[in-house]
Design a protein around this motif. Sequence first.
Motif, PDB file in Angstrom:
ATOM      1  N   GLY A  11      57.154  44.450  84.582  1.00  0.00           N
ATOM      2  CA  GLY A  11      58.463  43.892  84.294  1.00  0.00           C
ATOM      3  C   GLY A  11      58.650  42.480  84.803  1.00  0.00           C
ATOM      4  O   GLY A  11      59.596  41.803  84.390  1.00  0.00           O
ATOM      5  N   LYS A  12      57.761  42.015  85.688  1.00  0.00           N
ATOM      6  CA  LYS A  12      57.855  40.639  86.176  1.00  0.00           C
ATOM      7  C   LYS A  12      57.016  39.705  85.307  1.00  0.00           C
ATOM      8  O   LYS A  12      56.110  40.129  84.594  1.00  0.00           O
ATOM      9  N   THR A  13      57.329  38.407  85.384  1.00  0.00           N
ATOM     10  CA  THR A  13      56.685  37.405  84.547  1.00  0.00           C
ATOM     11  C   THR A  13      55.711  36.581  85.379  1.00  0.00           C
ATOM     12  O   THR A  13      56.028  36.172  86.496  1.00  0.00           O
ATOM     13  N   TYR A  14      54.536  36.324  84.806  1.00  0.00           N
ATOM     14  CA  TYR A  14      53.488  35.601  85.522  1.00  0.00           C
ATOM     15  C   TYR A  14      52.908  34.492  84.647  1.00  0.00           C
ATOM     16  O   TYR A  14      52.819  34.633  83.412  1.00  0.00           O
ATOM     17  N   LEU A  15      52.502  33.404  85.297  1.00  0.00           N
ATOM     18  CA  LEU A  15      51.766  32.343  84.638  1.00  0.00           C
ATOM     19  C   LEU A  15      50.281  32.582  84.937  1.00  0.00           C
ATOM     20  O   LEU A  15      49.875  32.620  86.095  1.00  0.00           O
ATOM     21  N   VAL A  16      49.488  32.782  83.884  1.00  0.00           N
ATOM     22  CA  VAL A  16      48.066  33.120  84.044  1.00  0.00           C
ATOM     23  C   VAL A  16      47.229  31.985  83.464  1.00  0.00           C
ATOM     24  O   VAL A  16      47.406  31.593  82.308  1.00  0.00           O
ATOM     25  N   THR A  17      46.325  31.463  84.273  1.00  0.00           N
ATOM     26  CA  THR A  17      45.449  30.367  83.862  1.00  0.00           C
ATOM     27  C   THR A  17      43.997  30.813  83.979  1.00  0.00           C
ATOM     28  O   THR A  17      43.605  31.418  84.982  1.00  0.00           O
ATOM     29  N   VAL A  18      43.194  30.528  82.971  1.00  0.00           N
ATOM     30  CA  VAL A  18      41.773  30.860  83.006  1.00  0.00           C
ATOM     31  C   VAL A  18      40.978  29.662  82.490  1.00  0.00           C
ATOM     32  O   VAL A  18      41.411  28.974  81.561  1.00  0.00           O
ATOM     33  N   SER A  19      39.840  29.415  83.113  1.00  0.00           N
ATOM     34  CA  SER A  19      38.984  28.301  82.711  1.00  0.00           C
ATOM     35  C   SER A  19      37.685  28.828  82.112  1.00  0.00           C
ATOM     36  O   SER A  19      37.005  29.667  82.724  1.00  0.00           O
ATOM     37  N   ILE A  20      37.347  28.359  80.927  1.00  0.00           N
ATOM     38  CA  ILE A  20      36.053  28.652  80.304  1.00  0.00           C
ATOM     39  C   ILE A  20      35.128  27.486  80.629  1.00  0.00           C
ATOM     40  O   ILE A  20      35.343  26.362  80.175  1.00  0.00           O
ATOM     41  N   LYS A  21      34.113  27.754  81.450  1.00  0.00           N
ATOM     42  CA  LYS A  21      33.201  26.706  81.891  1.00  0.00           C
ATOM     43  C   LYS A  21      32.023  26.520  80.934  1.00  0.00           C
ATOM     44  O   LYS A  21      31.461  25.440  80.825  1.00  0.00           O
ATOM     45  N   ARG A  22      31.614  27.620  80.287  1.00  0.00           N
ATOM     46  CA  ARG A  22      30.508  27.579  79.317  1.00  0.00           C
ATOM     47  C   ARG A  22      30.865  28.482  78.156  1.00  0.00           C
ATOM     48  O   ARG A  22      31.319  29.605  78.351  1.00  0.00           O
ATOM     49  N   TYR A  23      30.694  27.994  76.941  1.00  0.00           N
ATOM     50  CA  TYR A  23      31.023  28.809  75.777  1.00  0.00           C
ATOM     51  C   TYR A  23      29.865  28.766  74.779  1.00  0.00           C
ATOM     52  O   TYR A  23      29.379  27.692  74.417  1.00  0.00           O
ATOM     53  N   LEU A  42      35.349  40.201  74.178  1.00  0.00           N
ATOM     54  CA  LEU A  42      35.069  40.724  72.845  1.00  0.00           C
ATOM     55  C   LEU A  42      33.825  39.987  72.340  1.00  0.00           C
ATOM     56  O   LEU A  42      33.919  38.946  71.699  1.00  0.00           O
ATOM     57  N   ALA A  43      32.671  40.517  72.738  1.00  0.00           N
ATOM     58  CA  ALA A  43      31.382  39.894  72.419  1.00  0.00           C
ATOM     59  C   ALA A  43      31.331  38.453  72.913  1.00  0.00           C
ATOM     60  O   ALA A  43      30.720  37.584  72.289  1.00  0.00           O
ATOM     61  N   PHE A  44      31.977  38.208  74.076  1.00  0.00           N
ATOM     62  CA  PHE A  44      32.020  36.855  74.637  1.00  0.00           C
ATOM     63  C   PHE A  44      30.697  36.525  75.319  1.00  0.00           C
ATOM     64  O   PHE A  44      30.180  37.296  76.130  1.00  0.00           O
ATOM     65  N   ASN A  45      30.163  35.367  74.991  1.00  0.00           N
ATOM     66  CA  ASN A  45      28.949  34.871  75.622  1.00  0.00           C
ATOM     67  C   ASN A  45      29.299  33.531  76.270  1.00  0.00           C
ATOM     68  O   ASN A  45      29.490  32.530  75.581  1.00  0.00           O
ATOM     69  N   GLY A  46      29.444  33.547  77.600  1.00  0.00           N
ATOM     70  CA  GLY A  46      29.810  32.322  78.297  1.00  0.00           C
ATOM     71  C   GLY A  46      30.203  32.612  79.727  1.00  0.00           C
ATOM     72  O   GLY A  46      30.027  33.731  80.232  1.00  0.00           O
ATOM     73  N   ASP A  47      30.752  31.590  80.384  1.00  0.00           N
ATOM     74  CA  ASP A  47      31.165  31.699  81.785  1.00  0.00           C
ATOM     75  C   ASP A  47      32.647  31.382  81.907  1.00  0.00           C
ATOM     76  O   ASP A  47      33.168  30.478  81.231  1.00  0.00           O
ATOM     77  N   ILE A  48      33.347  32.129  82.779  1.00  0.00           N
ATOM     78  CA  ILE A  48      34.732  31.793  83.092  1.00  0.00           C
ATOM     79  C   ILE A  48      34.870  31.635  84.605  1.00  0.00           C
ATOM     80  O   ILE A  48      34.092  32.166  85.383  1.00  0.00           O
ATOM     81  N   ASP A  49      35.891  30.885  84.989  1.00  0.00           N
ATOM     82  CA  ASP A  49      36.124  30.607  86.396  1.00  0.00           C
ATOM     83  C   ASP A  49      37.619  30.395  86.591  1.00  0.00           C
ATOM     84  O   ASP A  49      38.371  30.206  85.635  1.00  0.00           O
ATOM     85  N   ASP A  50      38.048  30.412  87.825  1.00  0.00           N
ATOM     86  CA  ASP A  50      39.408  30.009  88.193  1.00  0.00           C
ATOM     87  C   ASP A  50      40.477  30.790  87.438  1.00  0.00           C
ATOM     88  O   ASP A  50      41.305  30.219  86.722  1.00  0.00           O
ATOM     89  N   VAL A  51      40.482  32.118  87.561  1.00  0.00           N
ATOM     90  CA  VAL A  51      41.582  32.921  87.028  1.00  0.00           C
ATOM     91  C   VAL A  51      42.713  32.865  88.058  1.00  0.00           C
ATOM     92  O   VAL A  51      42.602  33.393  89.157  1.00  0.00           O
ATOM     93  N   ILE A  52      43.797  32.188  87.691  1.00  0.00           N
ATOM     94  CA  ILE A  52      44.908  31.943  88.609  1.00  0.00           C
ATOM     95  C   ILE A  52      46.147  32.659  88.085  1.00  0.00           C
ATOM     96  O   ILE A  52      46.497  32.529  86.905  1.00  0.00           O
ATOM     97  N   VAL A  53      46.812  33.422  88.936  1.00  0.00           N
ATOM     98  CA  VAL A  53      48.006  34.178  88.556  1.00  0.00           C
ATOM     99  C   VAL A  53      49.144  33.797  89.494  1.00  0.00           C
ATOM    100  O   VAL A  53      49.021  33.901  90.709  1.00  0.00           O
ATOM    101  N   GLN A  54      50.257  33.331  88.917  1.00  0.00           N
ATOM    102  CA  GLN A  54      51.421  32.923  89.705  1.00  0.00           C
ATOM    103  C   GLN A  54      52.661  33.607  89.160  1.00  0.00           C
ATOM    104  O   GLN A  54      52.922  33.551  87.946  1.00  0.00           O
ATOM    105  N   GLU A  55      53.430  34.234  90.028  1.00  0.00           N
ATOM    106  CA  GLU A  55      54.692  34.834  89.588  1.00  0.00           C
ATOM    107  C   GLU A  55      55.707  33.744  89.282  1.00  0.00           C
ATOM    108  O   GLU A  55      55.825  32.752  90.011  1.00  0.00           O
ATOM    109  N   ILE A  56      56.446  33.920  88.192  1.00  0.00           N
ATOM    110  CA  ILE A  56      57.504  32.997  87.814  1.00  0.00           C
ATOM    111  C   ILE A  56      58.831  33.700  88.069  1.00  0.00           C
ATOM    112  O   ILE A  56      59.182  34.644  87.355  1.00  0.00           O
TER     113      ILE A  56
END
Length: 282
Positions: free
Chosen positions: A27-39, A79-93
């Motif tokens: 029920g709370k709202t969040y700002l979610v940021t994700v970085s794709i470093k390699r795709y 979903l059949a993702f081939n790559g790297d992700i980093d910096d998953v940031i979650v902040q409550e708004i």
Amino acid sequence: WSIAGGVATSNGGTGFLQANIPPLTAGKTYLVTVSIKRYVSGAIYYPYSGSGGVAAPTSIGTFTSVHLATSSNLYVYSLAFNGDIDDVIVQEIPGIHATQATTANKPILRQSGGKYSWQFDQSNDFLQTSITTGDAGWLCAGVTFTDSNSTLFCSGAGSAVQKGLWAYRDAASDTFITLIGNGTAPSSATAISAPAGQPLVIASGWDASNIFHSVNSTENTASRTGSASPSPATLRIGAYTDGITYPLGGNMNIALVFNVLPTADERLTLKRWVGQLSGVSL
């Protein structure tokens, strides 16, 4: 998924990566940021929390989504993702926000030139929020329309415009029109030019007797018509009450919702501020 050196890697498989964060509160709202470093290929969905997620663009970059939590967990889904992700940031708004829990109806948050905007797909995207029931209110947004008919604000959900106020851009006349109460135009209504393809500051408000609608600094006043209250508890932004009629096509970078009607001077000050954020000089 495999994790090494602070980077999560997927080699084309399908599955969930649970973000290592404190539990969310449904029920709370969040700002979610994700970085794709390699795709290389495939797609990721983020955030994924019980009822789907937002598809990230298939490219290298940093992407942000506003998320209404439906469970305590948050995942990134491959979903059949081939790559790297980093910096998953979650902040409550904190506060009350316009949200969209249904994946298919979510406008996408874009960033360009250091500014964020919601991209509405002119199909079925809309945001929904609550508004205190009463006899006055005001809405203001920075928006760039496409060429087609688009609903910008629409009060009520599920049972036609008898619930209140809605406003849209009419492509045939290239104007912004506000309707009230029973869905008919307010008495002595004057449509205001709302050209597509350029940023505009659109506002619409009401009190017990009148409605006030404006594009940029031009504001018109008309007598309120219809028997229904123009301020129900639910407000949709970007679609008619059924969520698919007159869908908004274009980008919106800010929307303000008030459960009071600001004074004329306050309205102008707020519109100028929205204009500064939208690239419009008022």
